[in-house]
Scaffold this active site. Structure first.
Site, PDB file in Angstrom:
ATOM      1  N   ASP A  86     -26.150  98.191  33.001  1.00 25.11           N
ATOM      2  CA  ASP A  86     -27.266  97.567  33.691  1.00 25.11           C
ATOM      3  C   ASP A  86     -28.332  97.128  32.681  1.00 25.11           C
ATOM      4  O   ASP A  86     -28.659  97.870  31.755  1.00 25.11           O
ATOM      5  CB  ASP A  86     -27.850  98.595  34.671  1.00 25.11           C
ATOM      6  CG  ASP A  86     -28.954  98.037  35.537  1.00 25.11           C
ATOM      7  OD1 ASP A  86     -28.649  97.295  36.486  1.00 25.11           O
ATOM      8  OD2 ASP A  86     -30.125  98.359  35.269  1.00 25.11           O
ATOM      9  N   GLU A 122     -24.426  93.383  31.764  1.00 23.44           N
ATOM     10  CA  GLU A 122     -25.308  92.537  32.555  1.00 23.44           C
ATOM     11  C   GLU A 122     -26.314  91.982  31.550  1.00 23.44           C
ATOM     12  O   GLU A 122     -27.215  92.701  31.111  1.00 23.44           O
ATOM     13  CB  GLU A 122     -26.023  93.354  33.634  1.00 23.44           C
ATOM     14  CG  GLU A 122     -26.957  92.505  34.478  1.00 23.44           C
ATOM     15  CD  GLU A 122     -27.791  93.323  35.445  1.00 23.44           C
ATOM     16  OE1 GLU A 122     -28.055  92.840  36.566  1.00 23.44           O
ATOM     17  OE2 GLU A 122     -28.203  94.457  35.081  1.00 23.44           O
TER      18      GLU A 122
END
Length: 407
Positions: A86, A122
């Site tokens: 993330d 990401e």
């Protein structure tokens, strides 16, 4: 044994201790200055590149050790096949910004236990220079939000999007070189579900208690005639048709593809595109209302990717014998076709091995984003549709994607 790998989603960019006014739960009490990034010369001011109030100092040796040890633990003791990170630029941030060759990213990739694991980034955070799509080390796969947006815009009917779609279908050569590292997707855990994407022009986040101010406003979505929930059978059929077309486009693309659980079955969050805090019927999977026809369509697409070798290759498609872009006449596309802003059709042929026949063949993929039928010829004589094996009759239905195999 079942051929299913496990990818673990990890957050190494912030903790739950929030900003300077947050609670002291762990790292703040152990060594606040080492574990968190602070403004230069202002040790009392936390950097907030994550939107949560704090940012881990991933370039600090102790934080680096924490990250690598954690990854090793999940591989050694749980057999995890890979990781998705993330807000991954945080992992490569130093005092000078993002560095793809940072010590932490290098340590993750070179560790003896981790070096054969799947690594997925990401590739954005909200800090300065935070958008790093295409800039991670070669071993990383990267979420490609440009593929998501270009596929959505094309099927919404935006003009001048044929070339952009072709770039995404061919592996995103504007972002990657040599071979593609793209992870193409239509929707993720944030934002609309796939069915909500074709059922709502606007977000509907009233249940979140913020007067619908939260969540992204530009979703590149459409509603097929009415907003949100409807019992109109024609509108419902159009929505399923569009969902099938979007799924077909995703599965036809070069690179790794990602599908959010439930999107293969028509799951809806009632138009809520920021439902992370909803633990109720809005986000729960309603197993009693699964769209079995959409599930079958997705299974067909999955079998297609498994059958034809072209979908497991990672080289960028360049047009040098690997892909041919064709017009409805069956002839190569011309400049005028590419520059037609509202061109409703796009066709291409891929050279590939067929695992079913054991032979080399060509696979044609024909797209009609328009709302009227189109006639589309294929070069040669013996083309059969997948999966029904019927001869191709040149009739291309509105809002559809067809697959044909040359025999």
């Amino acid at each position: 044994e079942a051929g299913i790998g496990v990818i673990l989603d990890l957050v190494f960019n912030h903790s739950g201790e929030s900003d300077r006014y947050g609670a002291t739960l762990s790292m703040r009490g152990i060594d606040n200055l080492s574990y968190y990034r602070h403004a230069q010369g202002e040790p009392g001011l936390l950097i907030n590149d994550t939107g949560t109030g704090n940012t881990l100092a991933c370039d600090h040796p102790e934080v680096r050790r924490l990250i690598v040890d954690t990854l090793r633990h999940f591989v050694i003791h749980a057999g995890v096949d890979g990781f998705r990170f993330d807000l991954a630029p945080i992992l490569g941030r130093t005092s000078n910004g993002f560095d793809a060759d940072s010590e932490t990213l290098t340590a993750m990739l070179e560790d003896e236990v981790l070096k054969d694991r799947v690594m997925i980034a990401e590739p954005w955070d909200i800090g300065p220079g935070g958008y790093q799509l295409g800039n991670f080390p070669e071993k990383f796969l990267e979420w490609n939000d440009r593929a998501r947006d270009d596929i959505r815009r094309y099927w919404r009917g935006d003009e001048w999007t044929t070339g952009a779609l072709a770039t995404r279908l061919a592996g995103s050569s504007d972002l990657f070189s040599g071979h593609t590292r793209t992870v193409n997707f239509l929707a993720a855990h944030d934002g609309f579900t796939l069915m909500d994407l074709v059922s709502n022009e606007h977000k509907h986040n009233e249940a979140n208690g913020e007067d619908n101010r939260d969540g992204h406003g530009d979703n590149m979505s459409w509603n097929n005639g009415t907003e949100g929930v409807t019992r109109d059978r024609d509108i419902l059929a159009d929505r399923r048709r569009d969902a099938e077309a979007l799924l077909s486009t995703l599965f036809a693309s070069r690179g790794t593809i990602m599908l959010t659980m439930g999107d293969e079955a028509g799951r809806s969050q009632r138009g809520n595109n920021n439902a992370y805090a909803q633990d109720n019927e809005i986000t729960w999977m309603d197993w009693a209302t699964l769209d079995e026809a959409l599930v079958e369509h997705t299974a067909m697409l999955s079998a297609l990717r498994k059958r034809f070798s072209v979908f497991s290759e990672t080289s960028l498609l360049t047009g040098d014998g690997d892909i041919e872009w064709i017009s409805p006449s069956g002839q190569p596309m011309q400049v005028s076709d590419w520059e037609n802003p509202a061109n409703p059709v796009l066709g291409f042929m891929l050279k590939t091995d067929d695992a079913t026949t054991g032979k080399a063949t060509r696979l044609a993929i024909i797209i009609n984003r328009g709302h009227t039928p189109q006639t589309f010829a294929l070069p040669g004589l013996n083309w059969r549709c997948y999966p029904d094996n019927q001869p191709w009759d040149t009739a291309l239905a509105p809002r559809s994607v067809r697959f044909c195999i040359e025999n």
